[in-house]
Write a protein that holds these residues in place. Sequence first.
Motif, short mmCIF file in Angstrom:
data_model
loop_
_atom_site.label_atom_id
_atom_site.label_comp_id
_atom_site.label_asym_id
_atom_site.label_seq_id
_atom_site.Cartn_x
_atom_site.Cartn_y
_atom_site.Cartn_z
N PRO A 107 0.82 -1.21 0.00
CA PRO A 107 0.00 0.00 0.00
C PRO A 107 0.85 1.26 0.00
O PRO A 107 1.90 1.32 0.63
CB PRO A 107 -0.81 -0.12 1.29
N VAL A 108 0.40 2.27 -0.72
CA VAL A 108 1.00 3.59 -0.71
C VAL A 108 -0.02 4.55 -0.09
O VAL A 108 -1.16 4.62 -0.54
CB VAL A 108 1.38 4.06 -2.14
N LEU A 109 0.39 5.25 0.95
CA LEU A 109 -0.51 6.15 1.64
C LEU A 109 -0.81 7.37 0.78
O LEU A 109 0.10 8.05 0.30
CB LEU A 109 0.13 6.60 2.96
N VAL A 110 -2.09 7.63 0.55
CA VAL A 110 -2.52 8.81 -0.21
C VAL A 110 -2.88 9.91 0.76
O VAL A 110 -3.77 9.75 1.60
CB VAL A 110 -3.72 8.47 -1.12
N LEU A 111 -2.19 11.04 0.66
CA LEU A 111 -2.40 12.17 1.56
C LEU A 111 -3.10 13.30 0.80
O LEU A 111 -2.53 13.90 -0.10
CB LEU A 111 -1.07 12.67 2.11
N ARG A 112 -4.34 13.55 1.18
CA ARG A 112 -5.09 14.66 0.60
C ARG A 112 -5.08 15.81 1.60
O ARG A 112 -5.19 15.60 2.81
CB ARG A 112 -6.53 14.23 0.28
N VAL A 197 8.95 4.63 3.90
CA VAL A 197 7.52 4.64 3.62
C VAL A 197 7.27 5.55 2.41
O VAL A 197 7.85 6.64 2.32
CB VAL A 197 6.71 5.16 4.83
N TYR A 198 6.41 5.09 1.50
CA TYR A 198 6.09 5.88 0.31
C TYR A 198 4.69 6.46 0.44
O TYR A 198 3.76 5.79 0.87
CB TYR A 198 6.17 5.01 -0.94
N THR A 199 4.55 7.73 0.04
CA THR A 199 3.25 8.38 0.06
C THR A 199 3.03 9.12 -1.25
O THR A 199 3.99 9.45 -1.96
CB THR A 199 3.15 9.40 1.23
N SER A 200 1.76 9.39 -1.57
CA SER A 200 1.41 10.12 -2.78
C SER A 200 0.39 11.20 -2.45
O SER A 200 -0.56 10.97 -1.70
CB SER A 200 0.83 9.18 -3.85
N ILE A 201 0.60 12.38 -3.03
CA ILE A 201 -0.34 13.49 -2.90
C ILE A 201 -1.03 13.68 -4.25
O ILE A 201 -0.36 13.98 -5.25
CB ILE A 201 0.38 14.79 -2.50
#
Length: 229
Positions: A107-112, A197-201
């Motif tokens: 999973p890649v955490l999506v940060l809005r 940890v990988y995240t996407s905006i």
Amino acid sequence: MERFRQTAYSMLTMVAALVSLLVVSACEHDFYETGDSELSYLHTDFVDARTNELGAFVSAKTDDGEELTLSPAVKEQWATRPDTTYRALLYYDRVEKGVTTSFALNPVLVLRPHLTSDIASVRTDPLGFESLWMSKNRKYLNLTLVLKSGQTDDKKAIQSLALVCDSIRKQASGGRKFYLRLCHSQNRVPEYYSKRVYTSIPLTGLTPNDVLCLDINTYKGVVRKEVVY
């Protein structure tokens, strides 16, 4: 602007749970092998992956725009919803006629972005920052972060991440400048070891000349990154 400001993760407990899962997932997979082995040809890409009616992943679209069919379908414990698109890091084998075999989907955490008023308390505990880049399809701003973690008997000690939009200003160029802060709560989690940890905006709603100004509190001080859309 309103579309960009939407807060899809209104419950920060969901984000905290996913952060916990991301740290655990990072411990479970080590795909590097030397020599000419099966894993020597492994590919890794950020993808939007789709589940079928049974909740198993059957397809993925990479940030480069490549459409992949996953055969056989892949069931991951962290993905529980059928007919849903998830942001993920896909480890996969050679592609033949658009079909590939998946070794894993993490999973890649999506940060809005949230408005400051939407969050009861905002913490900016330090973390590690490695890199930031815009996806080739210009849909996401991806970040590589490093969280410090460790074993604890406190079940309520779970780290959380969130993204806050402090203000939006018009620029002389006609674009907008979004002032964002990456928020992180260590929340009593021990800091014994580091995990990437990988995240996407998501960049939905941005127009040419818009600028994202992102502040990240690291162990070496606040890092400011600016990205022109």
